[in-house]
Design a protein around this motif. Structure first.
Motif, PDB file in Angstrom:
ATOM      1  N   PRO A 188      41.144  34.468  20.559  1.00  0.00           N
ATOM      2  CA  PRO A 188      40.510  34.671  21.868  1.00  0.00           C
ATOM      3  C   PRO A 188      40.376  36.153  22.210  1.00  0.00           C
ATOM      4  CG  PRO A 188      42.539  33.370  22.084  1.00  0.00           C
ATOM      5  CD  PRO A 188      42.401  33.713  20.659  1.00  0.00           C
ATOM      6  N   ALA A 189      41.391  36.933  21.834  1.00  0.00           N
ATOM      7  CA  ALA A 189      41.346  38.348  22.165  1.00  0.00           C
ATOM      8  C   ALA A 189      40.178  39.035  21.458  1.00  0.00           C
ATOM      9  CB  ALA A 189      42.666  39.008  21.786  1.00  0.00           C
ATOM     10  N   TYR A 193      37.402  37.724  20.544  1.00  0.00           N
ATOM     11  CA  TYR A 193      36.164  37.319  21.203  1.00  0.00           C
ATOM     12  C   TYR A 193      35.959  38.127  22.484  1.00  0.00           C
ATOM     13  CZ  TYR A 193      32.644  34.384  23.350  1.00  0.00           C
ATOM     14  OH  TYR A 193      31.500  33.931  23.939  1.00  0.00           O
ATOM     15  N   SER A 194      37.037  38.249  23.224  1.00  0.00           N
ATOM     16  CA  SER A 194      36.956  38.985  24.477  1.00  0.00           C
ATOM     17  C   SER A 194      36.613  40.451  24.225  1.00  0.00           C
ATOM     18  CB  SER A 194      38.281  38.864  25.220  1.00  0.00           C
ATOM     19  OG  SER A 194      38.288  39.713  26.331  1.00  0.00           O
ATOM     20  N   ILE A 195      37.201  41.014  23.196  1.00  0.00           N
ATOM     21  CA  ILE A 195      36.968  42.436  22.909  1.00  0.00           C
ATOM     22  C   ILE A 195      35.512  42.676  22.544  1.00  0.00           C
ATOM     23  CG2 ILE A 195      37.462  44.248  21.216  1.00  0.00           C
ATOM     24  CD1 ILE A 195      40.371  43.178  21.225  1.00  0.00           C
ATOM     25  N   VAL A 196      34.937  41.775  21.773  1.00  0.00           N
ATOM     26  CA  VAL A 196      33.569  41.993  21.317  1.00  0.00           C
ATOM     27  C   VAL A 196      32.570  41.724  22.429  1.00  0.00           C
ATOM     28  CG1 VAL A 196      31.809  41.257  19.695  1.00  0.00           C
ATOM     29  CG2 VAL A 196      34.173  41.515  18.938  1.00  0.00           C
ATOM     30  N   ARG A 197      32.784  40.626  23.187  1.00  0.00           N
ATOM     31  CA  ARG A 197      31.750  40.199  24.123  1.00  0.00           C
ATOM     32  C   ARG A 197      31.895  40.786  25.517  1.00  0.00           C
ATOM     33  NH1 ARG A 197      28.988  39.660  20.402  1.00  0.00           N
ATOM     34  NH2 ARG A 197      28.422  37.695  19.403  1.00  0.00           N
ATOM     35  N   TYR A 198      33.092  41.157  25.894  1.00  0.00           N
ATOM     36  CA  TYR A 198      33.262  41.723  27.221  1.00  0.00           C
ATOM     37  C   TYR A 198      33.886  43.093  27.060  1.00  0.00           C
ATOM     38  CZ  TYR A 198      33.079  36.722  28.182  1.00  0.00           C
ATOM     39  OH  TYR A 198      32.727  35.404  28.202  1.00  0.00           O
ATOM     40  N   ARG A 199      33.289  44.065  27.665  1.00  0.00           N
ATOM     41  CA  ARG A 199      33.850  45.412  27.552  1.00  0.00           C
ATOM     42  C   ARG A 199      35.019  45.586  28.503  1.00  0.00           C
ATOM     43  NH1 ARG A 199      30.090  49.399  25.539  1.00  0.00           N
ATOM     44  NH2 ARG A 199      28.426  48.282  24.513  1.00  0.00           N
ATOM     45  N   LEU A 248      38.705  46.085  29.502  1.00  0.00           N
ATOM     46  CA  LEU A 248      40.092  45.968  29.104  1.00  0.00           C
ATOM     47  C   LEU A 248      40.244  45.775  27.589  1.00  0.00           C
ATOM     48  CD1 LEU A 248      42.832  45.950  30.487  1.00  0.00           C
ATOM     49  CD2 LEU A 248      42.706  43.455  30.536  1.00  0.00           C
ATOM     50  N   GLY A 249      39.258  45.081  27.006  1.00  0.00           N
ATOM     51  CA  GLY A 249      39.343  44.756  25.583  1.00  0.00           C
ATOM     52  C   GLY A 249      39.570  45.972  24.715  1.00  0.00           C
ATOM     53  N   ASP A 250      38.775  47.010  24.942  1.00  0.00           N
ATOM     54  CA  ASP A 250      38.905  48.207  24.110  1.00  0.00           C
ATOM     55  C   ASP A 250      40.296  48.806  24.254  1.00  0.00           C
ATOM     56  OD1 ASP A 250      36.380  47.654  23.594  1.00  0.00           O
ATOM     57  OD2 ASP A 250      35.502  49.510  24.387  1.00  0.00           O
ATOM     58  N   VAL A 302      43.039  47.194  24.988  1.00  0.00           N
ATOM     59  CA  VAL A 302      44.004  46.345  24.271  1.00  0.00           C
ATOM     60  C   VAL A 302      43.932  46.609  22.771  1.00  0.00           C
ATOM     61  CG1 VAL A 302      44.623  43.980  23.712  1.00  0.00           C
ATOM     62  CG2 VAL A 302      44.035  44.593  26.042  1.00  0.00           C
ATOM     63  N   VAL A 331      37.670  41.006  14.923  1.00  0.00           N
ATOM     64  CA  VAL A 331      36.639  41.705  15.690  1.00  0.00           C
ATOM     65  C   VAL A 331      35.408  41.914  14.801  1.00  0.00           C
ATOM     66  CG1 VAL A 331      36.041  43.953  16.654  1.00  0.00           C
ATOM     67  CG2 VAL A 331      38.111  42.806  17.393  1.00  0.00           C
ATOM     68  N   ARG A 364      33.238  36.683  34.738  1.00  0.00           N
ATOM     69  CA  ARG A 364      33.266  37.171  33.358  1.00  0.00           C
ATOM     70  C   ARG A 364      34.507  38.014  33.119  1.00  0.00           C
ATOM     71  NH1 ARG A 364      28.808  40.545  31.395  1.00  0.00           N
ATOM     72  NH2 ARG A 364      30.029  40.411  29.499  1.00  0.00           N
ATOM     73  N   SER A 402      37.448  37.257  30.457  1.00  0.00           N
ATOM     74  CA  SER A 402      37.794  38.206  29.404  1.00  0.00           C
ATOM     75  C   SER A 402      39.287  38.506  29.439  1.00  0.00           C
ATOM     76  CB  SER A 402      36.973  39.482  29.547  1.00  0.00           C
ATOM     77  OG  SER A 402      37.537  40.331  30.514  1.00  0.00           O
ATOM     78  N   LEU A 432      41.298  35.531  28.175  1.00  0.00           N
ATOM     79  CA  LEU A 432      41.248  35.435  26.717  1.00  0.00           C
ATOM     80  C   LEU A 432      42.190  36.439  26.063  1.00  0.00           C
ATOM     81  CD1 LEU A 432      37.409  35.046  26.147  1.00  0.00           C
ATOM     82  CD2 LEU A 432      39.147  33.341  25.659  1.00  0.00           C
ATOM     83  N   LEU A 433      42.348  37.554  26.743  1.00  0.00           N
ATOM     84  CA  LEU A 433      43.211  38.594  26.176  1.00  0.00           C
ATOM     85  C   LEU A 433      44.682  38.341  26.467  1.00  0.00           C
ATOM     86  CD1 LEU A 433      41.200  41.797  27.060  1.00  0.00           C
ATOM     87  CD2 LEU A 433      41.751  41.008  24.776  1.00  0.00           C
ATOM     88  N   LEU A 486      47.637  37.868  23.846  1.00  0.00           N
ATOM     89  CA  LEU A 486      47.900  39.103  23.097  1.00  0.00           C
ATOM     90  C   LEU A 486      48.588  40.130  23.984  1.00  0.00           C
ATOM     91  CD1 LEU A 486      47.568  40.706  20.500  1.00  0.00           C
ATOM     92  CD2 LEU A 486      45.357  41.470  21.335  1.00  0.00           C
ATOM     93  N   LEU A 507      52.125  41.852  23.378  1.00  0.00           N
ATOM     94  CA  LEU A 507      52.267  43.305  23.259  1.00  0.00           C
ATOM     95  C   LEU A 507      53.284  43.832  24.258  1.00  0.00           C
ATOM     96  CD1 LEU A 507      48.572  44.469  22.833  1.00  0.00           C
ATOM     97  CD2 LEU A 507      50.382  44.517  21.123  1.00  0.00           C
ATOM     98  N   MET A 525      33.450  52.114  15.353  1.00  0.00           N
ATOM     99  CA  MET A 525      33.194  50.831  14.715  1.00  0.00           C
ATOM    100  C   MET A 525      32.630  49.832  15.721  1.00  0.00           C
ATOM    101  SD  MET A 525      36.314  48.496  13.577  1.00  0.00           S
ATOM    102  CE  MET A 525      36.328  46.942  14.421  1.00  0.00           C
ATOM    103  N   ILE A 526      33.215  49.814  16.927  1.00  0.00           N
ATOM    104  CA  ILE A 526      32.709  48.895  17.947  1.00  0.00           C
ATOM    105  C   ILE A 526      31.287  49.277  18.320  1.00  0.00           C
ATOM    106  CG2 ILE A 526      33.015  48.081  20.309  1.00  0.00           C
ATOM    107  CD1 ILE A 526      36.017  48.629  19.946  1.00  0.00           C
ATOM    108  N   ARG A 582      27.384  47.246  18.156  1.00  0.00           N
ATOM    109  CA  ARG A 582      26.810  46.809  19.422  1.00  0.00           C
ATOM    110  C   ARG A 582      25.391  47.264  19.617  1.00  0.00           C
ATOM    111  NH1 ARG A 582      31.950  46.986  23.388  1.00  0.00           N
ATOM    112  NH2 ARG A 582      32.461  44.787  23.147  1.00  0.00           N
TER     113      ARG A 582
END
Lengths: 471, 281, 319
Positions: free
Chosen positions: B97-98, B100-106, B108-110, B112, B164, C37, C41, C44-45, C48, C52, C314-315, C319
């Motif tokens: 899930p993380a 997915y969240s990192i790729v699709r929603y900017r 906090l993801g980055d 984390v 990712v 959204r 997000s 989903l995180l 993790l 952490l 990389m990200i 994109r």
């Protein structure tokens, strides 16, 4: 709808995680508790001949004495390299996981705040029903275990250094005149004076070097061995201890009378010169710079080297075993002498009481029993080396080197004090930088002097701090 | 005619490839092959110079490793298996899930992702004592769970990076179509994301399994006697003085057999998954 | 000429599926559920993040706090504040600088060899041949053995007198003394490469498996050479994965501990002392957890910036 489902899913996941965590924690707590009145004393040991021998002692206790006292002994093994990390973690956490720590005579200095003195238990007849006394043990082995007149542990396995030499080759050397002539030539050219071959028991470090040159094919193409000697070079405490025989021989010591570190001395330079010559001149296999006990054994068994200053354990467990290709071929004597005397380093492994143990008294009953002749006899017969002279003398049939050992320990034995463990690896690191030639002697020795002194000061401060806290 | 020539040529090509592969494998496995050789030798045969290539094999080292005194290799293997599988499952649970969240929603993801990376960069050793102190407060020492918790942490950075990458390759159109069809986020995850990135999950599973299986420092610090893993158990052959070469070689060989089988099975899944993905893609 | 240009053109669109960024952006924005959204997000995180926090941040903060204290084994529970003394102690030590240099040299050499061999072997495997599954498994076998144990066994296998590996290699090296001063660095690199190249192989190989077959076939039909196909179709599409792999291997080689420690112990002297061994010797062997944590943080900080830059790139790249 969407939101709820997702959230529910994740909350459920988190709840499951947390509950698994909690259940496991509860389960662990339940399991740790004693089931009935019997007590199990947990002893942490590293695997090896000592723990094998100790297993016999523990078995004897568990079948003969344990049931009557309601005390059982259980050995927990931990690999050599991880043992100290593991044990320190237990100490740092104040854990009662083990009741007895295994701590070497050179190492326990920095653990002093985490050890319980044994004097009270020895004096108390309830915890010492055997009337056992530490005075039965060899005083040289015993002395490092007293810190400020308090007994900090029970010494068990004694280790000492021998000079191993190929008996067949040395005999040939002492008889064959051609060899003797060549020996004189080689020693005149490389050691600086023409030396006559001598019995290894009469060797000085220069004789040792001369013989090392003689048995190295680079200097004597007819040498039956490729290299004269094997020198432990790996960065670890014992490497430095082996070098210490020479350091003492040249009149040096790790500490002065006030306990200050002394490395920046001429004696150290002389001793380093011997070691450096071995590596620099290729008298020892090039790979020995990273080798230690196992590599030395392989080199000796494979017939690659003619001699080496090496640990006593190798004699009965590696060299003199039934299927050993070198059975009967190696002789042992004390390490060579220096101008200021002849010394053989020795240390011992000891068992110490964890002050956080949940059954200190029961543990102490077992620990005091280890001072009895009964326990030491079993230990010796099972392959251990108990520090009791009579028992060692009675075991020479089983262990041929005990004879030599008693003599070496008695006449040349010398130990390092318990704070040494704090600087042993540091010493090996600097010394091995010096003898491989990566760093010059002066830089290495002054660096070691500075850093070791600071570390020893820290250890002493730690001990003070620990004692203050205990009061 | 032309077809025949082509297929013959192809067959020769495949044979040549196989031969090259064989040589590569032999070179790379030289340590393992000689290790297996050592596991069948007596100490006397090991300590011979130059090394022996023909000798009378002995099983004695395996017997020592399986059933001597304190060693209990079967239990060590079982512990390793439980811990590795548990860690992989937990790592997937937290990273899929993380990712997915990192790729699709900017947002906090980055952050984390960066934090997770930091975990990998910290020398694991520096955690050892603090973690031990904390875990011993919770009575978690010497439990499978304790080691699983830490191994999951070590698998996560690798898993996250890989996942990712895989999620990024997933065309947005698929999800968009699903969203338009009114799919919920869990549906998106389970019906679209997970099936599509199966090869990624398989890769994470393999890598995580290997990582956990071989992890040493935390397996040492957090185990005591019940949850000793295979590598830690094997390290018992590094004794006070000597290294028991024969038994150690035997233990290493035995410990690598289950993983070898696991990987043999799992790598097929990856290849199948990838082929399937390519056909549809 | 034309072939070459066509082959090169393929590089621009390796997947063969044209993207329409405008449409997707519009669609995602059309949802107009930005609060929802964000919540999704974060949810989903969450697992993790919890993990952490519990097992990484807590020990890390504790470590950071310790790094500012005089905290040795005896004083671990009552550390005294020393500010940045521990950091200065490390930074002023010439041993640390040597260890950094050594680790950098080791990491670069190892990663270069690993990438070269890993990608070559993946290319070799990226075709049909009999018993491929077994071959993949066998190639990955070294991964399955803990570096601590393999490193220890290597002490025997590389032994000068009785070591079979050093005996076999002596034809190339001219000596069996692979652990002597002269060869010990190369031996370490070799041992590490053998043990960890399968990681690179795995990543490269799976990436190659994902390369669009149609594009490759189209290129073949158009007569692009094997090298051109590899250079212009395969390489660009596996490049992101290779980049990640490269960074990952570089960083992991930089902090290498187990293999080097087991094989040489950082010796002779400090000759093969990696930063991790430096930390271990300065801090753990001396039970000095303040200095240990300071050194660990220094290393982590040094590696953090390049790693974050790389990850960000990389990200952004995709994109």
């Amino acid at each position: 709808m969407k939101r709820y489902r997702l959230r529910r899913l994740l909350i459920a996941g988190v709840v499951v995680m947390v509950s698994v965590f909690a259940v496991a924690a509860l389960f662990a707590r339940g399991a740790a508790e004693e089931v009935d009145g019997d007590v199990t004393v947990q002893i942490i040991l590293w695997p090896g001949p000592e723990s094998d021998a100790f297993e016999s002692v523990a078995n004897h206790w568990n079948s003969e004495i344990g049931p009557e006292k309601g005390i059982y002994v259980s050995v927990v093994l931990f690999g050599r390299d991880q043992m100290h990390l593991r044990q320190e973690a237990i100490m740092a956490a104040g854990s009662s996981e083990v009741d007895v720590f295994q701590i070497g005579s050179v190492r326990y200095g920095r653990y002093l705040p985490f050890l319980e003195p044994l004097d009270e238990y020895i004096e108390n007849p309830e915890t010492n029903p055997w009337g056992a006394s530490p005075d039965n043990f060899m005083s040289g082995v015993m002395s490092p275990y007293y810190y400020r007149d308090q007994l900090m542990g029970v010494p068990r396995d004694v280790s000492v250094h021998y000079l191993y030499y190929r008996r067949d080759l040395i005999e040939e050397l002492l008889e064959n005149e051609e060899w003797q002539e060549l020996y004189r030539e080689i020693s005149a050219e490389y050691v600086g004076e023409a030396l006559d071959p001598k019995d290894p028991d009469d060797w000085t470090w220069d004789d040792y070097l001369a013989a090392a040159y003689f048995f190295t094919q680079e200097y004597n193409p007819d040498s039956p061995t490729e290299y004269g000697t094997f020198t432990h070079g790996r960065v670890m405490g014992p490497t430095g201890f082996l070098w210490t025989n020479a350091y003492w021989g040249y009149g040096g010591d790790w500490y002065d009378d006030d306990g200050n570190v002394v490395f920046d001395t001429d004696a150290a330079r002389e001793a380093l010169r011997i070691w450096h010559t071995k590596f620099d001149q290729g008298l020892t296999p090039p790979g020995s710079v990273t080798g230690e006990y196992p590599e030395a054994n392989e080199a000796m068994l494979a017939g690659q080297v003619a001699m080496g200053v090496h640990w006593n354990a190798a004699y009965s467990t590696v060299i003199e075993t039934e299927d050993s290709p070198m059975q009967g071929k190696f002789g042992i004597v004390a390490p060579p002498a220096g101008p200021e005397g002849r010394f053989s380093y020795n240390h011992s492994l000891g068992y110490a009481l964890n002050p956080n143990s949940r059954h200190k008294e029961q543990t102490a009953i077992f620990l005091t029993w280890l001072f009895t002749d009964e326990a030491n006899q079993i230990y010796g017969e099972a392959g251990g080396i108990p520090p009791v002279e009579d028992i060692l003398a009675g075991l020479t049939d089983l262990r041929p080197d005990f004879d030599v050992m008693a003599g070496v320990l008695g006449r040349y034995g010398r130990a390092l004090p318990p704070q040494t463990g704090a600087i042993e690896v540091m010493a090996a690191e600097y010394l091995s930088d010096a003898w491989t030639g990566s760093v010059d002697f002066d830089t290495a020795l002054s660096g070691l002097q500075r850093e070791a002194q600071r570390e020893i000061d820290q250890v002493m401060a730690d001990i003070e701090a620990g004692e203050l806290a205990a009061d | 005619m032309i077809n025949m020539t082509k297929s013959t040529r192809r067959r020769i090509g495949a044979g040549l490839t196989a031969l090259t592969v064989l040589i590569v494998i032999l070179v790379f496995l030289i340590g393992i092959i000689t290790n297996i050789r050592t596991s069948f030798m007596t100490p006397a045969d090991i300590s011979v110079s130059p090394p022996k290539w023909i000798f009378e094999p002995t099983m004695v080292n395996y017997l020592v490793a399986i059933a001597t005194g304190g060693y209990n290799f079967g239990v060590y293997l079982y512990n390793s298996l439980v811990i590795a599988l548990g860690s992989v499952a937990a790592a997937l649970f937290i990273t899929v899930p993380a990712a997915y969240s990192i790729v699709r929603y900017r947002g906090l993801g980055d952050f984390v992702l960066g934090t997770t990376l930091l975990v990998r960069l910290m020398p694991a050793l520096s955690f050892a004592i603090p973690v031990y102190v904390v875990f011993s407060r919770f009575n978690l020492i010497d439990t499978h769970l304790a080691i699983i918790l830490m191994h999951t942490l070590f698998i996560s950075p690798t898993a996250l990076l890989l996942l990712v990458g895989f999620v990024q390759e997933l065309p947005k159109e698929l999800e968009e179509a699903a969203i338009v069809d009114g799919a919920t986020t869990p549906q998106l995850l389970f019906r679209i994301l997970i099936p599509t990135i199966k090869p990624g999950i398989a890769a994470v599973a393999i890598l995580g399994f290997i990582l956990s299986w071989n992890e040493f420092i935390f397996a040492v610090v957090l185990s005591f006697r019940r949850v000793i893993t295979a590598p830690v158990g094997t390290s018992f052959f590094i004794t006070s003085y000597a290294v028991a070469w024969g038994p150690m070689a035997a233990a290493i060989t035995m410990a690598s057999i289950p993983t070898m089988i696991f990987i043999f099975v799992a790598q097929r899944t990856i290849i199948q998954g990838m082929t399937a993905g390519a056909v549809k893609g | 000429m034309q072939h070459a240009r066509w082959c090169a053109l393929q590089a621009f669109d390796p997947t063969g599926t044209p993207e329409s960024p405008k449409n997707s952006e519009v669609l995602f924005e059309m949802q107009d559920l930005s609060r929802h959204r964000r919540r999704v997000s974060i949810l989903l995180l969450m697992p993790l993040i919890l993990w952490l926090l519990a097992f990484s941040l807590v020990p890390m903060l504790y470590g950071a706090w310790l790094s500012l204290h005089h905290a040795r084994l005896a004083t671990l529970h009552r550390p005294s504040w020393v500010g940045f003394d521990n950091y200065l102690l490390i930074l002023e030590s010439s041993g640390f600088r040597y260890a950094l240099r050594w680790s950098l040299g080791f990491a670069l050499s190892s990663v270069a060899v690993e990438m070269l061999i890993g990608v070559s072997v993946a290319t070799l495997y990226n075709r049909r041949f009999p018993a491929k599954g077994l071959a993949i498994t066998l190639y990955m076998l070294p991964l399955m053995i803990s570096p601590v144990l393999m490193g220890t066994m290597f002490r025997l296998l590389f032994h000068e007198a009785v070591g079979p590996v050093s005996y076999l290699l002596s034809g190339i090296t001219g000596t069996t003394a692979l652990l002597g001063m002269r060869f010990v660095f190369y031996t370490l690199v070799w041992a590490n490469v053998v043990n960890r190249t399968p990681m690179v192989f795995l990543n490269a190989y799976s990436a190659m498996q994902g390369v669009n077959r149609d594009t490759l076939e189209a290129a073949t039909v158009d007569g692009c050479s094997v090298w051109q196909r590899w250079r212009n179709v395969t390489l660009p599409s596996i490049f992101p994965i290779l980049g990640i792999t490269f960074a990952e291997r570089l960083l992991q080689n930089f902090v290498i501990f187990e293999m080097v420690f087991a094989l040489t112990g950082g010796g002779p002297g400090t000759f093969t002392q990696s930063v991790s061994i430096f930390v271990y010797r300065r801090a753990f062997e001396r039970s000095d957890f303040g200095v240990a944590n300071a050194a660990s943080f220094l290393i982590a900080l040094m590696l953090l910036i390049p790693a974050l830059l790389l990850v960000r790139r990389m990200i952004r790249g995709v994109r």
